[in-house]
Design a protein around this motif. Structure first.
Motif, PDB file in Angstrom:
ATOM      1  N   LEU A  60       0.631   3.190  16.743  1.00  0.00           N
ATOM      2  CA  LEU A  60       1.711   4.161  16.577  1.00  0.00           C
ATOM      3  C   LEU A  60       1.320   5.280  15.619  1.00  0.00           C
ATOM      4  O   LEU A  60       0.770   5.035  14.551  1.00  0.00           O
ATOM      5  CB  LEU A  60       2.971   3.461  16.044  1.00  0.00           C
ATOM      6  CG  LEU A  60       4.144   4.370  15.689  1.00  0.00           C
ATOM      7  CD1 LEU A  60       4.810   4.905  16.952  1.00  0.00           C
ATOM      8  CD2 LEU A  60       5.158   3.626  14.814  1.00  0.00           C
ATOM      9  N   SER A  61       1.617   6.503  16.011  1.00  0.00           N
ATOM     10  CA  SER A  61       1.579   7.637  15.091  1.00  0.00           C
ATOM     11  C   SER A  61       3.021   8.045  14.860  1.00  0.00           C
ATOM     12  O   SER A  61       3.651   8.665  15.719  1.00  0.00           O
ATOM     13  CB  SER A  61       0.789   8.809  15.681  1.00  0.00           C
ATOM     14  OG  SER A  61       0.882   9.931  14.816  1.00  0.00           O
ATOM     15  N   GLY A  62       3.570   7.656  13.715  1.00  0.00           N
ATOM     16  CA  GLY A  62       4.969   7.931  13.459  1.00  0.00           C
ATOM     17  C   GLY A  62       5.508   7.084  12.340  1.00  0.00           C
ATOM     18  O   GLY A  62       4.767   6.686  11.435  1.00  0.00           O
ATOM     19  N   THR A  63       6.805   6.786  12.390  1.00  0.00           N
ATOM     20  CA  THR A  63       7.449   6.026  11.325  1.00  0.00           C
ATOM     21  C   THR A  63       8.321   4.925  11.911  1.00  0.00           C
ATOM     22  O   THR A  63       8.789   5.026  13.038  1.00  0.00           O
ATOM     23  CB  THR A  63       8.328   6.931  10.437  1.00  0.00           C
ATOM     24  OG1 THR A  63       9.485   7.354  11.175  1.00  0.00           O
ATOM     25  CG2 THR A  63       7.568   8.164   9.979  1.00  0.00           C
ATOM     26  N   VAL A  64       8.516   3.903  11.108  1.00  0.00           N
ATOM     27  CA  VAL A  64       9.445   2.827  11.451  1.00  0.00           C
ATOM     28  C   VAL A  64      10.345   2.584  10.258  1.00  0.00           C
ATOM     29  O   VAL A  64       9.861   2.403   9.135  1.00  0.00           O
ATOM     30  CB  VAL A  64       8.717   1.527  11.833  1.00  0.00           C
ATOM     31  CG1 VAL A  64       9.714   0.388  12.044  1.00  0.00           C
ATOM     32  CG2 VAL A  64       7.874   1.718  13.088  1.00  0.00           C
ATOM     33  N   GLU A  77       4.976   4.601   7.405  1.00  0.00           N
ATOM     34  CA  GLU A  77       4.513   5.835   8.048  1.00  0.00           C
ATOM     35  C   GLU A  77       3.040   5.664   8.383  1.00  0.00           C
ATOM     36  O   GLU A  77       2.256   5.223   7.548  1.00  0.00           O
ATOM     37  CB  GLU A  77       4.678   7.050   7.130  1.00  0.00           C
ATOM     38  CG  GLU A  77       6.097   7.322   6.691  1.00  0.00           C
ATOM     39  CD  GLU A  77       6.474   6.583   5.421  1.00  0.00           C
ATOM     40  OE1 GLU A  77       5.627   6.461   4.507  1.00  0.00           O
ATOM     41  OE2 GLU A  77       7.611   6.086   5.349  1.00  0.00           O
ATOM     42  N   ARG A  78       2.700   6.021   9.599  1.00  0.00           N
ATOM     43  CA  ARG A  78       1.317   5.866  10.057  1.00  0.00           C
ATOM     44  C   ARG A  78       0.865   7.144  10.759  1.00  0.00           C
ATOM     45  O   ARG A  78       1.610   7.725  11.526  1.00  0.00           O
ATOM     46  CB  ARG A  78       1.209   4.704  11.050  1.00  0.00           C
ATOM     47  CG  ARG A  78       1.631   3.349  10.493  1.00  0.00           C
ATOM     48  CD  ARG A  78       1.846   2.349  11.606  1.00  0.00           C
ATOM     49  NE  ARG A  78       0.658   2.171  12.435  1.00  0.00           N
ATOM     50  CZ  ARG A  78      -0.281   1.283  12.198  1.00  0.00           C
ATOM     51  NH1 ARG A  78      -0.194   0.481  11.156  1.00  0.00           N
ATOM     52  NH2 ARG A  78      -1.323   1.173  12.997  1.00  0.00           N
ATOM     53  N   GLY A  79      -0.361   7.549  10.511  1.00  0.00           N
ATOM     54  CA  GLY A  79      -0.900   8.709  11.197  1.00  0.00           C
ATOM     55  C   GLY A  79      -0.673   9.998  10.430  1.00  0.00           C
ATOM     56  O   GLY A  79      -0.400   9.999   9.229  1.00  0.00           O
ATOM     57  N   TYR A  80      -0.774  11.122  11.126  1.00  0.00           N
ATOM     58  CA  TYR A  80      -0.714  12.435  10.515  1.00  0.00           C
ATOM     59  C   TYR A  80       0.469  13.255  11.030  1.00  0.00           C
ATOM     60  O   TYR A  80       0.823  13.183  12.203  1.00  0.00           O
ATOM     61  CB  TYR A  80      -2.004  13.214  10.802  1.00  0.00           C
ATOM     62  CG  TYR A  80      -3.241  12.613  10.193  1.00  0.00           C
ATOM     63  CD1 TYR A  80      -3.384  12.504   8.816  1.00  0.00           C
ATOM     64  CD2 TYR A  80      -4.284  12.170  11.009  1.00  0.00           C
ATOM     65  CE1 TYR A  80      -4.534  11.953   8.258  1.00  0.00           C
ATOM     66  CE2 TYR A  80      -5.433  11.620  10.467  1.00  0.00           C
ATOM     67  CZ  TYR A  80      -5.554  11.509   9.084  1.00  0.00           C
ATOM     68  OH  TYR A  80      -6.681  10.964   8.544  1.00  0.00           O
ATOM     69  N   ALA A  81       1.052  14.019  10.128  1.00  0.00           N
ATOM     70  CA  ALA A  81       2.067  14.996  10.529  1.00  0.00           C
ATOM     71  C   ALA A  81       1.403  16.172  11.230  1.00  0.00           C
ATOM     72  O   ALA A  81       1.990  16.808  12.107  1.00  0.00           O
ATOM     73  CB  ALA A  81       2.849  15.472   9.313  1.00  0.00           C
ATOM     74  N   ASP A  82       0.180  16.467  10.818  1.00  0.00           N
ATOM     75  CA  ASP A  82      -0.611  17.550  11.414  1.00  0.00           C
ATOM     76  C   ASP A  82      -2.028  17.037  11.580  1.00  0.00           C
ATOM     77  O   ASP A  82      -2.742  16.836  10.587  1.00  0.00           O
ATOM     78  CB  ASP A  82      -0.575  18.791  10.520  1.00  0.00           C
ATOM     79  CG  ASP A  82      -1.226  20.004  11.174  1.00  0.00           C
ATOM     80  OD1 ASP A  82      -2.269  19.840  11.828  1.00  0.00           O
ATOM     81  OD2 ASP A  82      -0.685  21.120  11.023  1.00  0.00           O
ATOM     82  N   TYR A  83      -2.431  16.795  12.818  1.00  0.00           N
ATOM     83  CA  TYR A  83      -3.750  16.215  13.058  1.00  0.00           C
ATOM     84  C   TYR A  83      -4.878  17.212  12.831  1.00  0.00           C
ATOM     85  O   TYR A  83      -5.997  16.831  12.484  1.00  0.00           O
ATOM     86  CB  TYR A  83      -3.811  15.608  14.464  1.00  0.00           C
ATOM     87  CG  TYR A  83      -3.296  14.193  14.465  1.00  0.00           C
ATOM     88  CD1 TYR A  83      -4.150  13.110  14.401  1.00  0.00           C
ATOM     89  CD2 TYR A  83      -1.922  13.954  14.472  1.00  0.00           C
ATOM     90  CE1 TYR A  83      -3.678  11.812  14.351  1.00  0.00           C
ATOM     91  CE2 TYR A  83      -1.430  12.663  14.431  1.00  0.00           C
ATOM     92  CZ  TYR A  83      -2.314  11.596  14.370  1.00  0.00           C
ATOM     93  OH  TYR A  83      -1.830  10.313  14.304  1.00  0.00           O
ATOM     94  N   LYS A  84      -4.581  18.474  13.010  1.00  0.00           N
ATOM     95  CA  LYS A  84      -5.610  19.482  12.775  1.00  0.00           C
ATOM     96  C   LYS A  84      -5.959  19.564  11.298  1.00  0.00           C
ATOM     97  O   LYS A  84      -7.125  19.643  10.915  1.00  0.00           O
ATOM     98  CB  LYS A  84      -5.132  20.848  13.289  1.00  0.00           C
ATOM     99  CG  LYS A  84      -6.191  21.933  13.226  1.00  0.00           C
ATOM    100  CD  LYS A  84      -5.681  23.221  13.854  1.00  0.00           C
ATOM    101  CE  LYS A  84      -6.762  24.297  13.833  1.00  0.00           C
ATOM    102  NZ  LYS A  84      -6.286  25.564  14.447  1.00  0.00           N
ATOM    103  N   LYS A  85      -4.926  19.519  10.452  1.00  0.00           N
ATOM    104  CA  LYS A  85      -5.138  19.586   8.996  1.00  0.00           C
ATOM    105  C   LYS A  85      -5.275  18.205   8.363  1.00  0.00           C
ATOM    106  O   LYS A  85      -5.513  18.102   7.163  1.00  0.00           O
ATOM    107  CB  LYS A  85      -3.968  20.330   8.350  1.00  0.00           C
ATOM    108  CG  LYS A  85      -3.828  21.774   8.813  1.00  0.00           C
ATOM    109  CD  LYS A  85      -2.624  22.442   8.161  1.00  0.00           C
ATOM    110  CE  LYS A  85      -2.469  23.884   8.639  1.00  0.00           C
ATOM    111  NZ  LYS A  85      -1.273  24.538   8.040  1.00  0.00           N
ATOM    112  N   GLN A  86      -5.110  17.151   9.171  1.00  0.00           N
ATOM    113  CA  GLN A  86      -5.148  15.763   8.707  1.00  0.00           C
ATOM    114  C   GLN A  86      -4.189  15.560   7.530  1.00  0.00           C
ATOM    115  O   GLN A  86      -4.527  14.967   6.507  1.00  0.00           O
ATOM    116  CB  GLN A  86      -6.581  15.361   8.334  1.00  0.00           C
ATOM    117  CG  GLN A  86      -7.512  15.336   9.516  1.00  0.00           C
ATOM    118  CD  GLN A  86      -8.821  14.618   9.244  1.00  0.00           C
ATOM    119  OE1 GLN A  86      -8.982  13.956   8.231  1.00  0.00           O
ATOM    120  NE2 GLN A  86      -9.760  14.772  10.149  1.00  0.00           N
TER     121      GLN A  86
END
Length: 347
Positions: A60-64, A77-86
Motif C-alpha cells: 500500500l502507498s497511503g494511510t490506514v 503512513e506508507r510510501g510518498y506523498a510525492d514520488y518525484k521528490k520522494q
C-alpha cells in the motif's frame, strides 16, 4: 540506411521509456517496503502484527486509520506523498476523497430533513424549479434511484450551477427509475438543493455543519489556497508503469467528489456521527444505498476512486477503518477494498 537509423532510434527510445517506467515502479515498491510510520503512543491493538503483515504484503502507498470504541488505536503512513521528490507521507496529508464526499453531502441533506426543511418525498422540481422530471423525488436522488444517466460534464462548464444545468439537459432512463443506478449527478443536485434551502453556498454549509464543529484540521475544498502544502497527487499503475493522474475540472463535482481530507479527519467525522446516533445499525430493511453510504450486513461502507486516489471506509458502532491510497492499480480495482475487508475481520 536512413530508415534503419530512424528505426534504431525508435527502438532505443522505446526501451528507455520501458526501463524508466520499470525503475519508477520498482522504486514505488521499494518505498512501500521500507517506509512505514507507526505511531507508538497507543497500546498495540488486537491483531496489530497481523495488520502490519497485511500492509507489508499489500504494498500500500497511503494511510490506514483505525478507531475502536471511539478511540484511535492504529495509524500508519506508507510510501510518498510525492514520488518525484520522494516526500514521505504523513498524517497531515490530504487525499482527494472522490465519491466518499457523498457521505458528507448526505449529512447536510439529512440535517435539513430532520429540521423538516426538506421533504424527501417531494419531487426535485419543488426545490430546483427548472428541473422538470416531476416523477423524480429527493429520496430517489439520495438512494441513486432517479434514473438519471451517468454524469459526464463537458470541460467547458464551471461551477455548481453549470453542472446542474448539464444534468437537467442529460437523458433520463425510466428503466432505472426506482432501481439502483449510480450517478454523480444525484448528489450534485442534492448539493444545489442544500444551497436553495439555506441560501448559502454549498462550501459555507459544509464548513459550518462539519468542518468547523468537528474541528477538522486537514480537510479542504479543492480550491483552498493553503491546500498545496499537504495535497497528495494520485497515480495509476498502468501496465507496470506509474502514471500521474492530474485532478482537473473538480469544480464540476460539488456534492459528489471535490474535497480533500486526511484519513484521520474522515474517521473523526464518522466517529462524531456515531456519537450522535446518526447511523441506523439495527434496522433490517434498509436500502442498498442512502445518504452517501452503502448498508451492509453489520456495517456501512463508502468508497471514492478519483484521479489515481482511493478513499475507503468500513465502519459500525464499534470500529472504524479508513484507508487512503495515492496509487491505484488499474488492473485490480478491488485490491485495496479487499485489504480493508481483511483488516476489518482481523480486529
Amino acid at each position: 540506411m536512413r530508415k534503419l537509423l530512424i528505426y534504431g532510434l525508435v527502438v532505443v527510445f522505446t526501451l528507455l521509456v520501458a526501463f524508466l517506467g520499470f525503475f519508477g515502479y520498482e522504486k514505488y515498491k521499494k518505498a512501500n517496503n521500507i517506509r512505514q510510520h507507526l505511531h507508538a503512543k497507543w497500546e498495540k491493538p488486537e491483531g496489530y502484527n497481523e495488520i502490519n503483515q497485511l500492509l507489508d504484503k499489500s504494498g500500500l502507498s497511503g494511510t490506514v486509520t483505525i478507531l475502536k470504541d471511539g478511540k484511535l488505536i492504529y495509524q500508519a503512513e506508507r510510501g510518498y506523498a510525492d514520488y518525484k521528490k520522494q516526500k514521505p507521507l504523513n498524517d497531515k496529508n490530504m487525499f482527494l476523497i472522490g465519491s466518499a464526499n457523498k457521505l458528507l453531502t448526505g449529512v447536510l441533506v439529512k440535517r435539513l430533513v430532520d429540521e423538516k426543511k426538506i421533504d424527501i418525498n417531494l419531487p426535485v422540481s419543488h426545490y430546483i424549479t427548472n428541473f422538470g422530471h416531476d416523477e423524480i423525488t429527493v429520496n430517489d436522488l439520495i438512494k441513486h434511484e432517479s434514473g438519471l444517466t451517468r454524469y459526464k460534464p463537458p470541460m467547458t462548464i464551471n461551477g455548481l450551477d453549470a453542472s446542474v444545468q448539464t444534468i437537467i439537459q442529460s437523458p433520463f432512463d425510466s428503466r432505472f427509475h426506482h432501481k439502483f443506478y449510480y450517478s454523480d449527478g444525484n448528489y450534485i443536485l442534492l448539493a444545489k438543493i442544500v444551497e436553495n434551502i439555506t441560501h448559502q453556498t454549498f462550501q459555507e454549509n459544509m464548513r459550518q455543519t462539519l468542518f468547523e464543529p468537528m474541528k477538522l484540521q486537514n480537510t479542504m475544498f479543492f480550491d483552498a489556497p493553503n491546500l498545496t502544502a499537504h495535497r497528495v497527487e494520485g497515480m495509476n499503475i498502468v501496465k507496470g508503469n506509474l502514471k500521474r493522474a492530474f485532478a482537473t475540472g473538480l469544480d464540476k463535482y460539488y456534492g459528489a467528489g471535490n474535497i480533500y481530507m486526511s484519513g484521520y479527519d474522515f474517521a473523526q467525522v464518522i466517529n462524531n456521527l456515531n456519537n450522535q446516533h446518526y447511523f441506523d445499525y439495527n434496522h433490517q430493511n434498509l436500502p442498498k444505498y442512502q445518504y452517501g453510504f452503502y448498508n451492509k450486513q453489520g456495517y456501512k461502507r463508502t468508497r471514492g476512486y478519483f484521479y489515481g486516489t482511493e478513499f475507503i471506509a468500513w465502519f459500525n458502532q464499534d470500529k472504524i477503518i479508513v484507508l487512503t491510497s495515492n496509487i491505484v492499480d488499474t488492473s485490480n480495482y478491488k485490491k485495496n477494498e479487499n485489504l480493508v475487508k481483511q483488516i476489518y475481520t482481523t480486529l
